[in-house]
Structure formats: C-alpha cells, structure tokens
Design a protein around this motif. Structure first.
Motif, short mmCIF file in Angstrom:
data_model
loop_
_atom_site.label_atom_id
_atom_site.label_comp_id
_atom_site.label_asym_id
_atom_site.label_seq_id
_atom_site.Cartn_x
_atom_site.Cartn_y
_atom_site.Cartn_z
N PHE A 114 0.83 -1.20 0.00
CA PHE A 114 0.00 0.00 0.00
C PHE A 114 0.87 1.26 0.00
CE2 PHE A 114 -3.93 -2.05 2.09
CZ PHE A 114 -4.54 -2.21 0.86
N LEU A 115 1.99 1.18 0.67
CA LEU A 115 2.86 2.34 0.81
C LEU A 115 3.97 2.37 -0.24
CD1 LEU A 115 2.96 2.44 4.71
CD2 LEU A 115 1.67 3.92 3.17
N GLY A 116 3.78 1.59 -1.30
CA GLY A 116 4.61 1.74 -2.49
C GLY A 116 5.83 0.86 -2.62
N LEU A 117 5.95 -0.18 -1.79
CA LEU A 117 7.14 -1.01 -1.84
C LEU A 117 6.81 -2.45 -2.24
CD1 LEU A 117 8.90 0.11 1.45
CD2 LEU A 117 9.50 0.76 -0.89
N PRO A 118 7.74 -3.12 -2.92
CA PRO A 118 7.55 -4.55 -3.14
C PRO A 118 7.56 -5.27 -1.80
CG PRO A 118 9.75 -3.86 -3.84
CD PRO A 118 9.00 -2.61 -3.49
N ALA A 119 6.80 -6.36 -1.70
CA ALA A 119 6.64 -6.99 -0.39
C ALA A 119 6.49 -8.50 -0.53
CB ALA A 119 5.42 -6.42 0.33
N VAL A 120 7.05 -9.21 0.44
CA VAL A 120 7.01 -10.67 0.49
C VAL A 120 6.59 -11.09 1.89
CG1 VAL A 120 8.34 -12.80 0.26
CG2 VAL A 120 8.86 -10.85 -1.22
N ALA A 121 5.63 -12.02 1.96
CA ALA A 121 5.27 -12.66 3.23
C ALA A 121 5.74 -14.10 3.16
CB ALA A 121 3.76 -12.61 3.45
N ILE A 122 6.38 -14.58 4.22
CA ILE A 122 6.92 -15.94 4.21
C ILE A 122 6.53 -16.67 5.47
CG2 ILE A 122 9.16 -15.15 5.06
CD1 ILE A 122 10.29 -17.50 3.20
N SER A 123 6.13 -17.93 5.29
CA SER A 123 5.66 -18.75 6.41
C SER A 123 6.29 -20.13 6.33
CB SER A 123 4.13 -18.89 6.36
OG SER A 123 3.50 -17.64 6.35
N LEU A 124 6.54 -20.70 7.51
CA LEU A 124 6.98 -22.09 7.61
C LEU A 124 5.73 -22.94 7.77
CD1 LEU A 124 9.48 -23.95 7.73
CD2 LEU A 124 9.34 -23.80 10.22
N ALA A 125 5.46 -23.78 6.79
CA ALA A 125 4.17 -24.45 6.70
C ALA A 125 4.15 -25.74 7.51
CB ALA A 125 3.83 -24.73 5.24
N PRO A 168 7.72 -25.71 3.05
CA PRO A 168 7.48 -26.92 3.86
C PRO A 168 8.52 -27.05 4.97
CG PRO A 168 8.32 -27.49 1.68
CD PRO A 168 8.02 -26.03 1.65
N ASN A 169 8.09 -27.63 6.07
CA ASN A 169 8.96 -27.78 7.24
C ASN A 169 9.84 -29.02 7.07
OD1 ASN A 169 10.02 -27.26 9.83
ND2 ASN A 169 8.61 -28.75 10.73
N VAL A 170 10.82 -28.90 6.17
CA VAL A 170 11.77 -29.97 5.91
C VAL A 170 13.17 -29.37 5.84
CG1 VAL A 170 10.09 -31.40 4.67
CG2 VAL A 170 11.50 -29.75 3.39
N VAL A 171 14.17 -30.22 5.88
CA VAL A 171 15.54 -29.73 5.71
C VAL A 171 15.71 -29.24 4.28
CG1 VAL A 171 16.49 -31.25 7.49
CG2 VAL A 171 16.40 -32.03 5.10
N ILE A 172 16.69 -28.37 4.06
CA ILE A 172 16.88 -27.75 2.75
C ILE A 172 17.04 -28.81 1.66
CG2 ILE A 172 18.46 -26.34 1.38
CD1 ILE A 172 19.00 -24.70 3.93
N ASP A 173 17.79 -29.86 1.92
CA ASP A 173 18.04 -30.89 0.90
C ASP A 173 16.78 -31.65 0.51
OD1 ASP A 173 20.68 -30.17 0.84
OD2 ASP A 173 21.37 -31.81 2.13
N ALA A 174 15.74 -31.57 1.33
CA ALA A 174 14.49 -32.29 1.02
C ALA A 174 13.53 -31.47 0.18
CB ALA A 174 13.81 -32.73 2.31
N LEU A 175 13.83 -30.19 -0.06
CA LEU A 175 12.97 -29.38 -0.91
C LEU A 175 12.93 -29.94 -2.33
CD1 LEU A 175 13.83 -25.68 0.04
CD2 LEU A 175 11.77 -26.95 0.62
N GLN A 176 11.74 -29.90 -2.92
CA GLN A 176 11.55 -30.41 -4.27
C GLN A 176 11.34 -29.28 -5.28
OE1 GLN A 176 11.82 -33.80 -5.02
NE2 GLN A 176 12.61 -33.74 -2.93
N GLY A 177 11.87 -28.11 -4.94
CA GLY A 177 11.81 -27.00 -5.87
C GLY A 177 10.79 -25.94 -5.49
N PHE A 178 10.54 -25.01 -6.41
CA PHE A 178 9.63 -23.88 -6.23
C PHE A 178 8.47 -24.04 -7.20
CE2 PHE A 178 13.68 -22.62 -4.65
CZ PHE A 178 13.47 -21.65 -3.69
#
Length: 254
Positions: A114-125, A168-178
């Motif tokens: 709203f105040l003019g900036l790019p923004a990202v929200a991030i959550s550990l699922a 996802p709540n996994v270790v980095i090596d277990a990520l299957q991409g974006f």
C-alpha cells in the motif's frame, strides 16, 4: 538492499530472528515488529489509543500494536531511509488458502505494498494446532526467501503484487523446488469452543480452521504437501470484474 522486516508472532519470535540473520547477509535490516504475538490481526490499524515503541536491539524496535501498525509507522516517518522491500515472517505456521484473509504476516506485507514497496510474506508451513514431529526448519524458509529476494532484485515484479510464500517444514536438501500456485480454500471453520473461567463465567475460544476443501494440484496446499516452496502472487484489488456487467443489469431493476 535495505529491508524492513516485520511479523505477527512478535519481535522475539524465532522465525523473525532467523530471517533477520539471513537478510543481514544480503543488506541492511531494520525490524519493527509487535511486542507480542498478534497472529490473526489481519490488516487492522490501532486508532483508539496511542502506540508506543521501544528499542530491543540495534535496528530492532518493538511496537505495542498490530503488524500493520508496525509497517505503517516505520514507513510514514520513523525510518530515516526508505527501504527497498518489506519482508514479513518467518511465520510460525502456514498461511495457505483462506488463511491470508486473517494473517497478520500477510497483512504486514500488504501494508508495505500500500505504501509503495515490493513486499514478500513468508511462512513455515506446519500445522500449529498439532504436535510437530521433529524440529522447525526456519533455516529452510530463510534459504528459500533469500533466493526469491535475489530474483526480485534482478527481475522485479509489478509493485502491486505481493508474494505469499509457504515453505514446507523440511531440511533444505528435502525441498523439491519452487512452484507458482493459486490459493486453495478450506471447509467452514470448526465450531466455537465453550469453556468456563475460574469464577464460573462463560468464555469462548475461536474454533480451529476448517480442513482442506480445495487442495488439489496447482494450489498452495498441494505444493507444500509435496515438499515444494509455494509462491502465490496476491493483489489488493478485490473487485470481481467478471460480475460487473451482470450486476449493472441487476441494479437497473432496483
């Protein structure tokens, strides 16, 4: 880069502290965050009382208000240098589907937009209402958001776009991409929980969120379940343009 960091779990939350350390490897970080857990605060602003702010650490400030208060105050007079981006999180639990309507984490990012900036929200699922099997992998969420921010820096998106990221709540090596996803949605929330206080008076708790209803391929629910980082583009214009012509005819008969 110069970041404004906020959240809804509170200024001392582990997710925020992990994200702060990660972003400091990329640029300058200023934190304005609630003094306590304000989960579910959505986009509320505090208008019925003055707000107080106090330093917690170098560049870290606690606010006795909502996540939206924190970002609003920071960007409308408290920060000397305008940041390049607002980052909200790392939330302690998922913000999937309908959750974004209530989430203080997402709301902080929306206020930045709203105040003019790019923004990202991030959550550990993970499911915050159930026991967690093993540790919480906030470092995985920090890894993911750093990669997203680096991409945004070299190839920006339109400023009216908010990215809602669930990791996802996994270790980095277990990520299957974006994966780019749409919001799924839940069934109706569970019933209110009735109880008594120590004096015998009736008290009520908001019931748990409903189970998944639309959680198939392409949704944020599905991506996280399959160990992929879900990236959902959000917009604040809630107008249903496809209904406008039909509604004009409907109004004409009033």
């Amino acid at each position: 880069m110069n970041f404004l960091l906020s959240n809804d779990d509170g200024v001392n939350a582990e997710g925020l502290q992990t994200l702060r350390r990660a972003l400091r490897e990329t640029g300058a970080v200023t934190v304005y965050a609630p003094d306590r857990d304000r989960s579910g605060a959505s986009n509320s602003l505090t208008l019925d009382r003055p707000l107080r702010i106090w330093p917690v650490d170098e560049g870290v400030f606690a606010v006795n208000g909502t996540p939206t208060d924190c970002v609003h105050l920071a960007l409308t007079g408290l920060m000397k240098d305008k940041p390049d981006m607002v980052v909200s999180g790392i939330n302690h639990a998922a913000n999937l589907g309908d959750d974004v309507l209530y989430s203080g984490t997402v709301a902080a990012a929306i206020e930045g937009r709203f105040l003019g900036l790019p923004a990202v929200a991030i959550s550990l699922a993970y499911k915050h209402d159930q026991p967690v099997a093993g540790p919480l992998h906030f470092e995985t969420a920090a890894f993911a958001v750093k990669k997203i921010i680096q991409r945004l820096h070299s190839d920006p998106l339109p400023q009216d776009t908010i990215l809602n990221v669930n990791v996802p709540n996994v270790v980095i090596d277990a990520l299957q991409g974006f994966e780019v996803t749409r919001l799924g949605y839940r069934h109706m929330a569970e019933n209110v929980v009735r109880d008594k206080d120590p004096r015998g008076n009736d008290i009520y708790w908001i019931g748990p969120a409903g189970p998944e209803a639309d959680a198939g391929p392409g949704t944020d629910f599905y991506a996280v379940k399959h160990h992929r980082v879900s990236i959902t583009p959000l917009q604040t214009d809630m107008t249903r343009y496809g209904m406008m012509d039909a509604l004009m005819g409907w109004v004409a008969s009033l």
